[in-house]
Design an enzyme around this catalytic site. Structure first.
Site, PDB file in Angstrom:
ATOM      1  N   LYS A  53     -19.412 -55.874  53.710  1.00 41.54           N
ATOM      2  CA  LYS A  53     -18.208 -56.709  53.763  1.00 41.54           C
ATOM      3  C   LYS A  53     -17.701 -57.001  55.182  1.00 41.54           C
ATOM      4  CE  LYS A  53     -17.728 -57.850  50.306  1.00 41.54           C
ATOM      5  NZ  LYS A  53     -18.735 -58.665  49.556  1.00 41.54           N
ATOM      6  N   GLY A  61     -19.030 -59.436  57.150  1.00 42.89           N
ATOM      7  CA  GLY A  61     -19.445 -60.770  57.586  1.00 42.89           C
ATOM      8  C   GLY A  61     -20.958 -60.906  57.647  1.00 42.89           C
ATOM      9  N   HIS A  76     -27.778 -52.664  55.154  1.00 39.25           N
ATOM     10  CA  HIS A  76     -26.504 -51.971  55.400  1.00 39.25           C
ATOM     11  C   HIS A  76     -26.742 -50.520  55.820  1.00 39.25           C
ATOM     12  CE1 HIS A  76     -24.064 -55.212  53.973  1.00 39.25           C
ATOM     13  NE2 HIS A  76     -24.365 -55.086  52.694  1.00 39.25           N
ATOM     14  N   ARG A  85     -16.475 -55.055  61.588  1.00 43.01           N
ATOM     15  CA  ARG A  85     -15.209 -55.625  61.094  1.00 43.01           C
ATOM     16  C   ARG A  85     -14.204 -54.496  60.968  1.00 43.01           C
ATOM     17  NH1 ARG A  85     -14.221 -58.987  55.386  1.00 43.01           N
ATOM     18  NH2 ARG A  85     -12.298 -60.028  56.045  1.00 43.01           N
ATOM     19  N   PHE A  95     -15.142 -71.488  56.569  1.00 39.14           N
ATOM     20  CA  PHE A  95     -14.851 -70.756  55.339  1.00 39.14           C
ATOM     21  C   PHE A  95     -15.007 -71.660  54.111  1.00 39.14           C
ATOM     22  CE2 PHE A  95     -11.852 -69.553  52.016  1.00 39.14           C
ATOM     23  CZ  PHE A  95     -12.324 -68.284  51.712  1.00 39.14           C
ATOM     24  N   MET A 133     -18.691 -72.556  53.408  1.00 37.45           N
ATOM     25  CA  MET A 133     -19.452 -71.407  52.883  1.00 37.45           C
ATOM     26  C   MET A 133     -19.011 -71.088  51.458  1.00 37.45           C
ATOM     27  SD  MET A 133     -21.614 -69.727  55.183  1.00 37.45           S
ATOM     28  CE  MET A 133     -21.522 -68.003  54.824  1.00 37.45           C
ATOM     29  N   GLY A 172     -11.509 -64.555  53.505  1.00 39.45           N
ATOM     30  CA  GLY A 172     -11.999 -64.922  54.834  1.00 39.45           C
ATOM     31  C   GLY A 172     -10.964 -64.921  55.930  1.00 39.45           C
TER      32      GLY A 172
HETATM   33  S1  PPS Z   1     -21.805 -58.113  51.705  1.00 38.33           S
HETATM   34  O1  PPS Z   1     -21.634 -57.972  50.233  1.00 38.33           O
HETATM   35  O2  PPS Z   1     -21.744 -56.817  52.348  1.00 38.33           O
HETATM   36  O3  PPS Z   1     -23.013 -58.840  52.077  1.00 38.33           O
HETATM   37  O4  PPS Z   1     -20.523 -58.941  52.180  1.00 38.33           O
HETATM   38  P1  PPS Z   1     -20.382 -59.654  53.595  1.00 38.33           P
HETATM   39  O5  PPS Z   1     -21.116 -60.930  53.574  1.00 38.33           O
HETATM   40  O6  PPS Z   1     -20.674 -58.681  54.664  1.00 38.33           O
HETATM   41  O7  PPS Z   1     -18.823 -59.930  53.689  1.00 38.33           O
HETATM   42  C1  PPS Z   1     -18.114 -60.749  52.791  1.00 38.33           C
HETATM   43  C2  PPS Z   1     -16.819 -61.105  53.499  1.00 38.33           C
HETATM   44  O8  PPS Z   1     -17.084 -62.120  54.489  1.00 38.33           O
HETATM   45  C3  PPS Z   1     -16.232 -63.234  54.224  1.00 38.33           C
HETATM   46  N1  PPS Z   1     -16.848 -64.494  54.656  1.00 38.33           N
HETATM   47  C4  PPS Z   1     -16.265 -65.339  55.504  1.00 38.33           C
HETATM   48  N2  PPS Z   1     -15.099 -65.258  56.176  1.00 38.33           N
HETATM   49  C5  PPS Z   1     -14.770 -66.302  56.967  1.00 38.33           C
HETATM   50  N3  PPS Z   1     -15.513 -67.422  57.095  1.00 38.33           N
HETATM   51  C6  PPS Z   1     -16.700 -67.536  56.447  1.00 38.33           C
HETATM   52  N4  PPS Z   1     -17.438 -68.640  56.591  1.00 38.33           N
HETATM   53  C7  PPS Z   1     -17.128 -66.452  55.612  1.00 38.33           C
HETATM   54  N5  PPS Z   1     -18.192 -66.232  54.822  1.00 38.33           N
HETATM   55  C8  PPS Z   1     -18.009 -65.026  54.246  1.00 38.33           C
HETATM   56  C9  PPS Z   1     -16.030 -63.158  52.719  1.00 38.33           C
HETATM   57  O9  PPS Z   1     -14.963 -63.972  52.307  1.00 38.33           O
HETATM   58  C10 PPS Z   1     -15.771 -61.673  52.547  1.00 38.33           C
HETATM   59  O10 PPS Z   1     -14.510 -61.257  53.079  1.00 38.33           O
HETATM   60  P2  PPS Z   1     -13.146 -61.233  52.225  1.00 38.33           P
HETATM   61  O11 PPS Z   1     -12.164 -60.501  53.096  1.00 38.33           O
HETATM   62  O12 PPS Z   1     -13.429 -60.508  50.957  1.00 38.33           O
HETATM   63  O13 PPS Z   1     -12.753 -62.653  52.026  1.00 38.33           O
END
Ligand code: PPS
Length: 364
Positions: free
Chosen positions: A103, A105, A166, A188, A285, A288, A320
């Site tokens: 989680k 990014g 991970h 993060r 965001f 995606m 995000g």
């Molecule tokens: S995982 O399951 O571990 O692979 O998840 P991961 O991809 O590491 O993290 C998911 C979080 O990244 C946010 N996310 C983004 N935030 C901002 N901009 C963009 N483009 C974007 N893409 C993915 C996603 O919303 C998850 O965070 P949260 O806080 O839950 O929104």
């Protein structure tokens, strides 16, 4: 003002350590051994079966200073059959690895790096699921008994491969530290990662416990891939290595164009200003969130099936934002997180801004 301890005991917020002498309980003939943790502590967290602390059977080859006798990673027991397959995985020098705590990014950086490596091929990026373009190496540990073998799939991918993991540095394939492929590590703020992980477990696994219980499980290192701080600190130690790129979700949010340029420099690829702008739009965001190729739809389905539970509606690209913990966690839990982080970072004279702001190419 009088300093008030949070309602939980201090013992539970210090770095989790295991006793120095522990019986080698499971996984004979393995590079690792497992010590079960009492199931009631992770009530509702494991998809099936138990949970264990995984230790290295001998000093791992990762070039970081660590007390390996005490170092462990908490994982559901479903991971045990694949850990040696991962450790013995054939690495290629021209691989690119994305390594993160969950989680942080990961998906965002996978899409970014894939586009850099593949000359901004937006058509393929939109039409081929990211999980096929960039496999999650140990996914069969998260969800066993699915026909798709992610380790075999990664093995068969043509070069240059982009692989997600991970796992902490010391559990990654041992050849990583001799073949030295490029590795991108994304940090993060753990409070934001934890709240995102909570929604992930509710939406993807059907977790039915309370938010507070989940946060305590995260702090105490009872969710997959924790404890969190040693995971981050190992890559922080490695950040100056030429093949390691350490960055943060916070920098991706605040300076996406700069991070794209830095990743291109790190991966020795050239991007025009126009390509960087196109990438910024593709990686926004909203874009995606609405891109089915980046929403882990297939993983989502197999996790739901494995959990065998009804789950509420969940969007993988969820909120995000930086600082989501501020309106999603109580002041008490935020204080517990801060004390826990402080107790883990104090000896190193580090604070969370150091990780969030770090740039390998500060003068670019
Ligand atoms: S995982 O399951 O571990 O692979 O998840 P991961 O991809 O590491 O993290 C998911 C979080 O990244 C946010 N996310 C983004 N935030 C901002 N901009 C963009 N483009 C974007 N893409 C993915 C996603 O919303 C998850 O965070 P949260 O806080 O839950 O929104």
């Amino acid at each position: 003002m009088r300093f008030q301890l949070p309602s939980r005991s201090v013992r539970s917020i210090v770095r989790p350590l295991e006793p120095l002498t522990h019986p080698r309980l499971k996984m004979p003939q393995s590079s690792f051994f497992a010590k079960s943790v009492p199931f009631e502590q992770i009530d509702k967290l494991a998809i099936s079966g138990g949970y264990s602390s995984i230790f290295a059977s001998s000093q791992p080859s990762v070039p970081v200073v660590g007390n390996w006798e005490q170092r462990f990673c908490r994982l559901a027991d479903t991971f045990q059959p694949i850990l040696d397959r991962v450790y013995d995985f054939e690495v290629r020098e021209d691989d690119v690895w994305i390594v993160t705590l969950p989680k942080c990014g990961t998906t965002w950086m996978q899409e970014l790096a894939w586009l850099v490596i593949n000359e901004c091929d937006f058509e393929t990026a939109k039409s081929v699921d990211l999980t096929h373009r960039s496999p999650f190496l140990e996914f069969n540990g998260v969800v066993p008994n699915v026909p798709h073998d992610t380790i075999a799939a990664a093995n068969e991918l043509p070069s240059p491969r982009l692989i997600k993991s991970h796992l902490p540095a010391w559990m990654l394939p041992r050849q990583i530290w001799s073949k030295r492929p490029k590795i991108i590590y994304v940090y993060r703020n753990p409070k934001d990662a934890a709240i995102s992980y909570f929604h992930h477990w509710r939406g993807m696994v059907g977790y039915q416990g309370t938010k507070s219980d989940f946060m305590h499980s995260f702090i105490d290192g009872y969710v997959n891939f924790t404890p969190c701080w040693p995971h981050i600190l190992d890559f922080w130690q490695l950040r100056h290595e030429p093949n390691i790129f350490f960055t943060s979700y916070e920098r991706m949010k605040g300076q996406l164009g700069q991070v794209i340029a830095e990743v291109a420099q790190f991966l020795e690829r050239t991007l025009s200003q126009e390509q960087i702008q196109q990438m910024q739009r593709h990686l926004s965001f909203e874009s995606m969130r609405d891109n089915p190729a980046c929403n882990h739809v297939k993983e989502f389905e197999s996790m739901k099936a494995a959990a065998g539970r009804e789950v509420e509606e969940f969007r993988f690209v969820r909120r995000g934002v930086v600082g989501s913990h501020k309106d999603e966690l109580t002041a008490d839990i935020i204080r517990e997180f801060d004390l826990w982080s402080d107790s883990n970072l104090r000896d190193f004279k580090l604070n969370m801004d150091d990780f969030a702001n770090y740039s390998k190419f500060a003068s670019l």
